[in-house]
Structure formats: C-alpha cells, structure tokens
Design a protein around this motif. Sequence first.
Motif, PDB file in Angstrom:
ATOM      1  N   ALA A 194       0.836  -1.213   0.000  1.00  0.00           N
ATOM      2  CA  ALA A 194       0.000   0.000   0.000  1.00  0.00           C
ATOM      3  C   ALA A 194       0.868   1.260   0.000  1.00  0.00           C
ATOM      4  CB  ALA A 194      -0.921  -0.008   1.222  1.00  0.00           C
ATOM      5  N   GLN A 195       1.910   1.283   0.813  1.00  0.00           N
ATOM      6  CA  GLN A 195       2.800   2.447   0.832  1.00  0.00           C
ATOM      7  C   GLN A 195       3.473   2.650  -0.517  1.00  0.00           C
ATOM      8  OE1 GLN A 195       5.230   2.879   4.617  1.00  0.00           O
ATOM      9  NE2 GLN A 195       4.236   0.922   5.038  1.00  0.00           N
ATOM     10  N   HIS A 196       3.871   1.556  -1.134  1.00  0.00           N
ATOM     11  CA  HIS A 196       4.497   1.638  -2.465  1.00  0.00           C
ATOM     12  C   HIS A 196       3.521   2.240  -3.485  1.00  0.00           C
ATOM     13  CE1 HIS A 196       6.644   0.494  -6.089  1.00  0.00           C
ATOM     14  NE2 HIS A 196       5.583  -0.183  -6.485  1.00  0.00           N
ATOM     15  N   LEU A 197       2.268   1.782  -3.473  1.00  0.00           N
ATOM     16  CA  LEU A 197       1.284   2.274  -4.435  1.00  0.00           C
ATOM     17  C   LEU A 197       0.899   3.725  -4.144  1.00  0.00           C
ATOM     18  CD1 LEU A 197      -1.001  -0.896  -4.694  1.00  0.00           C
ATOM     19  CD2 LEU A 197       0.548  -0.005  -6.443  1.00  0.00           C
ATOM     20  N   LEU A 198       0.819   4.090  -2.886  1.00  0.00           N
ATOM     21  CA  LEU A 198       0.505   5.474  -2.529  1.00  0.00           C
ATOM     22  C   LEU A 198       1.588   6.427  -3.015  1.00  0.00           C
ATOM     23  CD1 LEU A 198      -0.823   4.932   1.103  1.00  0.00           C
ATOM     24  CD2 LEU A 198      -2.132   5.964  -0.766  1.00  0.00           C
ATOM     25  N   THR A 203      -0.661   6.781  -9.352  1.00  0.00           N
ATOM     26  CA  THR A 203      -1.692   7.816  -9.304  1.00  0.00           C
ATOM     27  C   THR A 203      -3.042   7.233  -8.890  1.00  0.00           C
ATOM     28  OG1 THR A 203      -2.125   7.496 -11.665  1.00  0.00           O
ATOM     29  CG2 THR A 203      -0.539   9.204 -11.058  1.00  0.00           C
ATOM     30  N   LEU A 204      -3.049   6.020  -8.407  1.00  0.00           N
ATOM     31  CA  LEU A 204      -4.288   5.374  -7.997  1.00  0.00           C
ATOM     32  C   LEU A 204      -4.878   6.079  -6.787  1.00  0.00           C
ATOM     33  CD1 LEU A 204      -3.172   1.617  -8.234  1.00  0.00           C
ATOM     34  CD2 LEU A 204      -4.511   2.919  -9.901  1.00  0.00           C
ATOM     35  N   GLY A 205      -6.196   6.112  -6.721  1.00  0.00           N
ATOM     36  CA  GLY A 205      -6.867   6.664  -5.563  1.00  0.00           C
ATOM     37  C   GLY A 205      -6.791   5.718  -4.384  1.00  0.00           C
ATOM     38  N   VAL A 206      -7.054   6.252  -3.197  1.00  0.00           N
ATOM     39  CA  VAL A 206      -6.967   5.447  -1.982  1.00  0.00           C
ATOM     40  C   VAL A 206      -7.932   4.260  -2.038  1.00  0.00           C
ATOM     41  CG1 VAL A 206      -7.385   5.445   0.517  1.00  0.00           C
ATOM     42  CG2 VAL A 206      -6.137   7.345  -0.543  1.00  0.00           C
ATOM     43  N   GLY A 207      -9.147   4.469  -2.578  1.00  0.00           N
ATOM     44  CA  GLY A 207     -10.119   3.383  -2.658  1.00  0.00           C
ATOM     45  C   GLY A 207      -9.645   2.242  -3.537  1.00  0.00           C
ATOM     46  N   GLU A 208      -9.031   2.575  -4.680  1.00  0.00           N
ATOM     47  CA  GLU A 208      -8.538   1.520  -5.573  1.00  0.00           C
ATOM     48  C   GLU A 208      -7.356   0.788  -4.959  1.00  0.00           C
ATOM     49  OE1 GLU A 208      -7.203   0.881 -10.253  1.00  0.00           O
ATOM     50  OE2 GLU A 208      -7.902   2.832  -9.542  1.00  0.00           O
ATOM     51  N   ILE A 209      -6.501   1.507  -4.270  1.00  0.00           N
ATOM     52  CA  ILE A 209      -5.373   0.860  -3.596  1.00  0.00           C
ATOM     53  C   ILE A 209      -5.886  -0.084  -2.517  1.00  0.00           C
ATOM     54  CG2 ILE A 209      -3.403   1.289  -2.069  1.00  0.00           C
ATOM     55  CD1 ILE A 209      -2.882   3.848  -3.669  1.00  0.00           C
ATOM     56  N   ALA A 210      -6.904   0.338  -1.800  1.00  0.00           N
ATOM     57  CA  ALA A 210      -7.485  -0.525  -0.763  1.00  0.00           C
ATOM     58  C   ALA A 210      -7.911  -1.862  -1.351  1.00  0.00           C
ATOM     59  CB  ALA A 210      -8.670   0.170  -0.106  1.00  0.00           C
ATOM     60  N   GLY A 211      -8.579  -1.836  -2.512  1.00  0.00           N
ATOM     61  CA  GLY A 211      -8.999  -3.078  -3.148  1.00  0.00           C
ATOM     62  C   GLY A 211      -7.832  -3.921  -3.613  1.00  0.00           C
ATOM     63  N   ARG A 212      -6.780  -3.278  -4.114  1.00  0.00           N
ATOM     64  CA  ARG A 212      -5.629  -4.017  -4.633  1.00  0.00           C
ATOM     65  C   ARG A 212      -4.838  -4.727  -3.541  1.00  0.00           C
ATOM     66  NH1 ARG A 212      -2.727  -1.550  -9.929  1.00  0.00           N
ATOM     67  NH2 ARG A 212      -4.610  -0.996 -11.105  1.00  0.00           N
ATOM     68  N   VAL A 213      -4.953  -4.238  -2.315  1.00  0.00           N
ATOM     69  CA  VAL A 213      -4.222  -4.888  -1.231  1.00  0.00           C
ATOM     70  C   VAL A 213      -5.147  -5.673  -0.300  1.00  0.00           C
ATOM     71  CG1 VAL A 213      -2.344  -3.208  -1.316  1.00  0.00           C
ATOM     72  CG2 VAL A 213      -4.259  -2.810   0.235  1.00  0.00           C
ATOM     73  N   GLY A 214      -6.363  -5.955  -0.783  1.00  0.00           N
ATOM     74  CA  GLY A 214      -7.185  -6.929  -0.081  1.00  0.00           C
ATOM     75  C   GLY A 214      -8.204  -6.404   0.899  1.00  0.00           C
ATOM     76  N   TYR A 215      -8.555  -5.095   0.819  1.00  0.00           N
ATOM     77  CA  TYR A 215      -9.545  -4.547   1.744  1.00  0.00           C
ATOM     78  C   TYR A 215     -10.842  -4.255   1.003  1.00  0.00           C
ATOM     79  CZ  TYR A 215      -5.931  -4.219   5.262  1.00  0.00           C
ATOM     80  OH  TYR A 215      -4.958  -4.540   6.170  1.00  0.00           O
ATOM     81  N   ASP A 216     -11.967  -4.673   1.612  1.00  0.00           N
ATOM     82  CA  ASP A 216     -13.272  -4.521   0.982  1.00  0.00           C
ATOM     83  C   ASP A 216     -13.815  -3.108   1.097  1.00  0.00           C
ATOM     84  OD1 ASP A 216     -13.292  -7.195   0.276  1.00  0.00           O
ATOM     85  OD2 ASP A 216     -14.234  -7.816   2.165  1.00  0.00           O
ATOM     86  N   SER A 217     -13.297  -2.315   2.028  1.00  0.00           N
ATOM     87  CA  SER A 217     -13.810  -0.963   2.215  1.00  0.00           C
ATOM     88  C   SER A 217     -12.674   0.005   2.510  1.00  0.00           C
ATOM     89  CB  SER A 217     -14.824  -0.915   3.367  1.00  0.00           C
ATOM     90  OG  SER A 217     -14.174  -1.103   4.614  1.00  0.00           O
ATOM     91  N   ASP A 218     -12.905   1.270   2.147  1.00  0.00           N
ATOM     92  CA  ASP A 218     -11.918   2.307   2.454  1.00  0.00           C
ATOM     93  C   ASP A 218     -11.731   2.448   3.961  1.00  0.00           C
ATOM     94  OD1 ASP A 218     -12.136   2.601  -0.235  1.00  0.00           O
ATOM     95  OD2 ASP A 218     -12.578   4.751  -0.219  1.00  0.00           O
ATOM     96  N   ALA A 219     -12.816   2.308   4.700  1.00  0.00           N
ATOM     97  CA  ALA A 219     -12.745   2.494   6.150  1.00  0.00           C
ATOM     98  C   ALA A 219     -11.837   1.448   6.792  1.00  0.00           C
ATOM     99  CB  ALA A 219     -14.140   2.433   6.752  1.00  0.00           C
ATOM    100  N   ALA A 220     -11.992   0.187   6.368  1.00  0.00           N
ATOM    101  CA  ALA A 220     -11.151  -0.880   6.922  1.00  0.00           C
ATOM    102  C   ALA A 220      -9.683  -0.655   6.567  1.00  0.00           C
ATOM    103  CB  ALA A 220     -11.623  -2.229   6.403  1.00  0.00           C
TER     104      ALA A 220
END
Length: 408
Positions: A341-345, A349-366
């Motif tokens: 996640a730190q690498h992608l951030l 240029t991916l948004g936080v929501g898309e990065i969350a999905g790419r690293v295995g999280y179903d929601s931005d909040a989690a």
Amino acid sequence: MPILGRSRNDHGSKMFCRDALALDYKPHSEKLSNISIDCTPTAGVQDSLVDVLSEVLRVVRLSGTIHFCAEFTRPWAFQTSPPSMLAARLKVPEGSVTPFYVVTAGSCLVTSGALPPIHIETGDVIVFPRGDQHVMASDPELVPVPIQDIYSQPSKKQIAVVKYGGSGPPARFICGFLHSDQRFDPLLKSLPAVLCVRSRDDTLTLETLDGTGRRVQPITHQQEKEWWRASLRYLISETATPGPGHRAVLARLAESLFLELLQWQLRYVAQGHGGGWLAGLYDAQVGPALTLLHAQPDRSWTVEALAKEVGVSRAALAKRFVELVGESPIQYLAGWRMHLAQHLLQDSTLGVGEIAGRVGYDSDAAFNRAFRRVVGSPPATWRQAREEQPPAANGTQLRNGRRPASRA
C-alpha cells in the motif's frame, strides 16, 4: 581536524583500480532471475520463489549512495551512529539504512556489539545489513570518537574526502549505504549481522558473522569472481575520478554489488545453512505459501485456504511458517499489504479506494484503520507528507521519472 573537500584522484584507489576489467553489468532483475541453485524445489518453483525477493526489493525501493571517502592515519578510531539515528543523520527518509565500506588501502579492526573483532584490509567489502552500530579503528585499545565529530555535515551534492587521525600509516576506504524506503524486517532479520567479502589473489570468499558464529563461504564461479572484482574496481575508479552522472552510476553499482551478496547468501541458505525468511523461500511448504501470498495479496486468504493450495495440513503449514518467518501467514500477509500500500501510494496515481482493493480490503474504512494502526497516519495524510519530502538522497529521479501528482 578533519579535512573535507571534493573527491579527487586517490593514490590508493588508483592502485587498486589498475588494469580494471570491463564492467559486465547486469540489471537487477536479470541477476536475480539467473540464480542457479541445486535445492529441493523444482526449477519452475525456484523461479517463482526468486520473484518473491525481486518483488520485495522493488516495493521497498532499494537505492545506493556513496557517502564519503576516508583517509585515516594511525592512530584513529570512530564509532557510527546507532540505527535509530542513521536516517536522520544521513538526511534520507525513514526506512532501512545498510552501511558498507570498501577498503582501498591499508587495514583496520571492526567491532560491533558482542561480536568478535573483524580485521579488514585492501580489497575487502564489509556490510552491516541492519545498520548495527559499530567501531572502526587502527588499534583495538583506542577510545573511538563519534563519527559526527569527524564528519559533521553529510552532503548529498558531492562525495567528500574526510582526513583524520595521527601521523602513522594511512587506511583508505569508501563509505556508502543502501537505503530502502520501507524496512522489510523478514529479510533483514534473516541476514547475518555482518557480511564481509574478501578478495585475495585468485580467491573470493563471503564471510558472515552473527551471534551463532563466523562462517566462510568460498565463491567458486569464475564469472562471478570476475564480475565482482570488475564492478568493485569500477566503483572505486568512478568514486576517485567522478565523471558526468557519477552519482547515478555509483548508486546502481552499489545496488548491484549488494544484490550479488544476496545471491551468494541465498545459495548458502539453499544448501541448508541458516534460517529465517530467506530459508523460507526454499522451504517445500513455506516457499509456495510465500509465492501465493505475494502473487495474490488481494485474495481473502485463510491459513486453511493457503494450506490447501500448498498441499499440506493447516497445522503443519502454520507451525513451519512461524518457525522460519517468525509470524503466522495471516500476520505476514497483513504486513506485506501495508508495504504494498505504501508503495502504491507513493509511486502510482491510484486513488486510496482503488489501492485498498488491490491490497485486499473490501472498504476504504477498513483500509484506513489498518493503515493508520501500522503506519501511524491515514493513507491520504501519509501520501501528502511523502510528496512534500525532498528528492531521493542519491539525486536520481523517482520511479517513472517523477513524483506522483497530488491527489485528493
């Protein structure tokens, strides 16, 4: 008083560089993919396992820098900064700092913690993978001075020459370091406290030292010996007589030499010596599990599902994974997801929501909760802070030639 100045021709470096071979440079990925080791896993599995190491090094963003050239005349002794202060002193972002020294003339003693003293001389390269505090001295009975008293203002713009000591025989060496934006503890903890490559006549050996003792591994492949010596001579020559773009050249050379060390250590581990994460790469159970976790970090893994893919029982995999890696598969996956996640951030240029999905999280909040718990701040805040940092210490551009654009 130390004397600081721009690096020029150094007699010791020139003597050691004489008759240098042409550099047989290999890109990092090619060098790692060319590892040839006779071990238990099949060739196909072995290729996948090596890719895990390549992926880790890509994500943590390994970079090399030459720090200064030293000419210390006997008597002299200095002590380095502790690991917790290294990044701040060297003016690099927090992460992992791995100091190394290339001896170009003379000799000295090196001590680190409770480890026995190490004698190094011309042609030796010594590396401290975890940045452990150490003392370098011309004589064992000397009281060391802090390195900041000798070299108080590290520079990113030029390679300084530092002169210090008495009126006796000189020891000359190049001081550099490797920096990773993220500290990947599984790899660092599996490496010995000290790595030392010794070059004597036609022999090349890798000596390792840690709490379990000293081990010596001869390097027997002629091509590897020639590559190491040619690369080292090139690094010394480029440091002594820098040309255009020398900072980038030296950075790549330092990185490649370190990767060669990792290759040799991998070979040693594959022969049944040592443990930890590196040994896990070649373990019949843990190796395939690591490959799956790195290949599919977004999958909702359980130990049961992972064990089924590997073809072993849940209990057997869980036990063996903890023995080698030091934590459960799910704990390891959670940590790796944060590295990714730190690498992608930072590098996309991916948004936080898309990065969350790419690293295995179903929601931005989690994802936000997990990231804040591990890193200390929310993803968007962390990303903004990284964008505001100055360029990398070696002066080269970041991946893709630019910093990511600001994102909401």
